[in-house]
Design an enzyme around this catalytic site. Structure first.
Site, mmCIF file in Angstrom:
data_model
loop_
_atom_site.group_PDB
_atom_site.id
_atom_site.type_symbol
_atom_site.label_atom_id
_atom_site.label_comp_id
_atom_site.label_asym_id
_atom_site.label_seq_id
_atom_site.Cartn_x
_atom_site.Cartn_y
_atom_site.Cartn_z
ATOM 1 N N HIS A 307 0.753 -1.373 -0.055
ATOM 2 C CA HIS A 307 0.111 -0.198 0.109
ATOM 3 C C HIS A 307 0.900 1.213 0.141
ATOM 4 C CE1 HIS A 307 -3.129 2.851 1.144
ATOM 5 N NE2 HIS A 307 -3.998 1.744 0.579
ATOM 6 N N ASP A 364 -7.974 -4.858 -0.361
ATOM 7 C CA ASP A 364 -8.453 -5.576 -1.685
ATOM 8 C C ASP A 364 -8.276 -7.209 -1.803
ATOM 9 O OD1 ASP A 364 -9.552 -3.596 -2.791
ATOM 10 O OD2 ASP A 364 -7.569 -2.989 -3.569
HETATM 11 N N1 ACO Z 1 4.140 -7.726 -5.131
HETATM 12 C C1 ACO Z 1 5.563 -7.662 -5.247
HETATM 13 N N2 ACO Z 1 6.366 -6.557 -4.863
HETATM 14 C C2 ACO Z 1 5.834 -5.684 -4.452
HETATM 15 C C3 ACO Z 1 4.589 -5.412 -4.398
HETATM 16 C C4 ACO Z 1 3.705 -6.476 -4.546
HETATM 17 N N3 ACO Z 1 2.484 -6.329 -4.659
HETATM 18 N N4 ACO Z 1 4.199 -3.891 -4.086
HETATM 19 C C5 ACO Z 1 5.497 -3.374 -3.960
HETATM 20 N N5 ACO Z 1 6.351 -4.228 -4.379
HETATM 21 C C6 ACO Z 1 7.949 -4.020 -4.109
HETATM 22 C C7 ACO Z 1 8.243 -3.093 -5.396
HETATM 23 O O1 ACO Z 1 8.734 -3.748 -6.440
HETATM 24 C C8 ACO Z 1 9.374 -2.248 -4.775
HETATM 25 O O2 ACO Z 1 10.485 -3.011 -4.734
HETATM 26 P P1 ACO Z 1 11.867 -2.460 -4.844
HETATM 27 O O3 ACO Z 1 12.176 -1.509 -3.499
HETATM 28 O O4 ACO Z 1 12.701 -3.471 -4.614
HETATM 29 O O5 ACO Z 1 12.119 -1.820 -6.019
HETATM 30 C C9 ACO Z 1 8.935 -1.884 -3.479
HETATM 31 O O6 ACO Z 1 8.020 -3.029 -2.951
HETATM 32 C C10 ACO Z 1 8.126 -0.696 -2.983
HETATM 33 O O7 ACO Z 1 7.062 -0.618 -4.111
HETATM 34 P P2 ACO Z 1 6.443 0.679 -4.890
HETATM 35 O O8 ACO Z 1 5.798 0.383 -6.136
HETATM 36 O O9 ACO Z 1 7.334 1.677 -4.859
HETATM 37 O O10 ACO Z 1 5.335 1.065 -3.576
HETATM 38 P P3 ACO Z 1 4.266 1.934 -3.966
HETATM 39 O O11 ACO Z 1 3.980 2.784 -2.722
HETATM 40 O O12 ACO Z 1 4.597 3.036 -4.788
HETATM 41 O O13 ACO Z 1 2.985 1.252 -4.424
HETATM 42 C C11 ACO Z 1 1.363 -0.198 -4.485
HETATM 43 C C12 ACO Z 1 1.943 0.557 -3.750
HETATM 44 C C13 ACO Z 1 0.859 0.503 -5.861
HETATM 45 C C14 ACO Z 1 -0.151 -0.554 -3.747
HETATM 46 C C15 ACO Z 1 1.987 -1.476 -4.743
HETATM 47 O O14 ACO Z 1 2.195 -2.139 -3.619
HETATM 48 C C16 ACO Z 1 1.312 -2.372 -5.673
HETATM 49 O O15 ACO Z 1 1.408 -2.568 -6.881
HETATM 50 N N6 ACO Z 1 0.504 -3.595 -4.878
HETATM 51 C C17 ACO Z 1 -0.182 -4.433 -5.813
HETATM 52 C C18 ACO Z 1 -1.680 -3.990 -6.391
HETATM 53 C C19 ACO Z 1 -2.609 -3.563 -5.135
HETATM 54 O O16 ACO Z 1 -2.883 -4.362 -4.295
HETATM 55 N N7 ACO Z 1 -3.211 -2.394 -5.106
HETATM 56 C C20 ACO Z 1 -4.350 -2.188 -4.315
HETATM 57 C C21 ACO Z 1 -3.740 -0.814 -3.465
HETATM 58 S S1 ACO Z 1 -5.061 -0.763 -2.213
HETATM 59 C C22 ACO Z 1 -6.285 0.201 -2.655
HETATM 60 O O17 ACO Z 1 -5.987 0.775 -3.922
HETATM 61 C C23 ACO Z 1 -7.268 0.190 -2.035
#
Ligand code: ACO
Length: 429
Positions: A307, A364
């Site tokens: 998140h 979610d």
């Molecule tokens: N699976 C695997 N790796 C992940 C995931 C995931 N679900 N989420 C983040 N990471 C990793 C990234 O690759 C990154 O790794 P790194 O530091 O080695 O490059 C690190 O964790 C940080 O991730 P970011 O994308 O920079 O985090 P951000 O805060 O920008 O993104 C987000 C948050 C978009 C929710 C992300 O966690 C994601 O894509 N999750 C999956 C989609 C999801 O479940 N979305 C629902 C969000 S809740 C809502 O909208 C109600």
């Protein structure tokens, strides 16, 4: 605003005001920085930028706190109804009995959609995504109610637009579902409560009496409350941004629905179940999929994990996990996809990759599981999220209008070609 921040640019010091919120959050107010120094700030994805001040929702991602108008989400989820929470978000205070009855009465009064609107549905392809339909239909409402075009009309007109939106969204969502199945549409039954009425329009048939299951209605009520607002997320910011141009509320909410649709935002609940199904169809090798999620060269992510702001736990996920266990137990659901969900959660929570990055199941992850258990088709999951988020979007829009916020217009740092002269086509390589 007595505290000041000093910023030194090109050897010159500039003093900037510091804004402190009611929960002690601090922000450097950079509104005048460009005029003073020529500099702007740059922050992709607004990761550290406050776009507004707001008195609606407080969220502390480190501590896992979420409060609507000061009330903890845990208390609201346990004791309140979605309609009461909607009133709270929109008006700032919990309603007394008379206020709640009046609010509920106004919403019931507007639950029908114009008969002509039903014809729109006939022209969407059979496999149209319900979020595309919902966004289009909500925007279309503005054409039926021209007075809604002006957000500065007398407050009674604005109020009516708000009631219409809250009342008609479930009707539109249910029609899109029935249309997809080729089943007859169900008219709202205004003797029922908001959540019960939605279930009646979704699962009822004109040929038989449909009895709403109390446990299902209660789980759905909780889910809608948990989704009702989440401060300046992608869709709420979209609603505020579109509304800031003084476009009408229907259009602003329609844009919010489009923003919510994306798999990185509300669309994640659909992705979660599709991912679990893909894992099952691939032989349920969970380790393989967890490794794929960890592989930098593989675009796959574990949907339902991580998140933007919650970095320790998502308080909504904790509430919903319990609701999820209760519903599955009461309904005696036995579903291999849900077993995969439980195992995946267990593996990911013990894995260093997820621990180091503070990636926990978000709301979610569990909401998709509950929706599936109560019979909502996967493609409708994000529509359910939109139904829940609606009062939040409206409250955000209302606050933006009442605060007379300026049109949203970020700046940029240009990185393209510098000035050059046009060449005739014959002279180009
Ligand atoms: N699976 C695997 N790796 C992940 C995931 C995931 N679900 N989420 C983040 N990471 C990793 C990234 O690759 C990154 O790794 P790194 O530091 O080695 O490059 C690190 O964790 C940080 O991730 P970011 O994308 O920079 O985090 P951000 O805060 O920008 O993104 C987000 C948050 C978009 C929710 C992300 O966690 C994601 O894509 N999750 C999956 C989609 C999801 O479940 N979305 C629902 C969000 S809740 C809502 O909208 C109600």
């Amino acid at each position: 605003m007595s505290e000041k921040a000093t910023i030194i640019l090109d050897g010159k010091s500039y003093e900037l005001p510091v804004f402190v919120g009611s929960e002690g959050e601090k922000a450097i107010d950079i509104a005048k920085l460009r005029d003073m120094s020529g500099y702007i700030t740059l922050d992709f994805g607004y990761k550290n930028t406050g776009a507004t001040t707001s008195a609606i929702t407080f969220l502390d991602g480190e501590e896992g706190i979420l409060r609507y108008r000061g009330y903890p989400i845990e208390q609201l989820a346990a004791k309140s109804s979605f309609i009461e929470v909607s009133y709270l978000l929109l008006n700032g205070e919990l309603p007394n009995q008379r206020q709640l009855d009046e609010f509920q009465g106004n919403i019931r009064y507007h639950s029908l959609v114009h008969e002509d609107m039903k014809r729109f549905f006939e022209f969407f392809p059979n496999n149209a995504h319900p979020m595309g339909i919902l966004s289009a239909m909500v925007n279309s409402l503005s054409t039926f109610y021209p007075k809604s075009q002006d957000p500065h009309r007398p407050s009674k007109d604005v109020e009516r637009t708000i009631f219409r939106l809250i009342a008609k969204m479930p009707t539109l969502a249910a029609i899109s579902y029935k249309n997809n199945l080729g089943h007859p549409y169900m008219y709202p039954d205004n003797k029922l409560g908001y959540v019960e009425n939605f279930l009646h329009m979704m699962f009822g048939m004109p040929t038989e009496d449909y009895v709403v299951d109390k446990d299902v209605a209660s789980a759905l009520n909780t889910l809608l409350i948990l989704h009702a607002d989440h401060e300046q997320n992608c869709s709420a910011s979209t609603v505020r941004m579109v509304g800031s141009s003084q476009a009408n509320l229907y259009s602003a909410v329609s844009a919010g629905i489009a923003a919510l649709w994306g798999p990185l935002h509300g669309g994640a609940n659909q992705e979660v179940i599709e991912m679990l199904e893909a894992i099952r169809n691939d032989g349920s090798d969970l380790e393989k999929w967890v490794n794929k999620a960890k592989d930098k060269n593989d675009p796959f992510r574990l949907f339902g994990f991580g998140h933007r702001v919650y970095k320790n736990f998502d308080p909504r996920a904790q509430i919903i996990k319990k609701a999820c266990d209760d519903v599955l137990k009461k309904m005696g659901v036995n579903d291999p996809v849900l077993d995969i969900a439980r195992q995946l959660e267990e593996i990911a929570l013990k894995d260093d990759y997820f621990i180091e990055r503070k990636l926990y199941p978000n709301v979610d992850f569990y909401s998709g599981i509950i929706y599936r258990a109560i019979g909502i088709p996967t493609r409708m999951f994000t529509v359910m999220f939109a139904l829940g988020r609606l009062p939040g979007w409206i409250a955000q829009w209302k606050e933006m209008v009442e605060n007379k916020e300026p049109i949203g217009r970020p700046r940029q740092i240009y990185t393209g070609a510098v000035n050059r002269s046009y060449t005739a086509i014959k002279d180009r390589k």
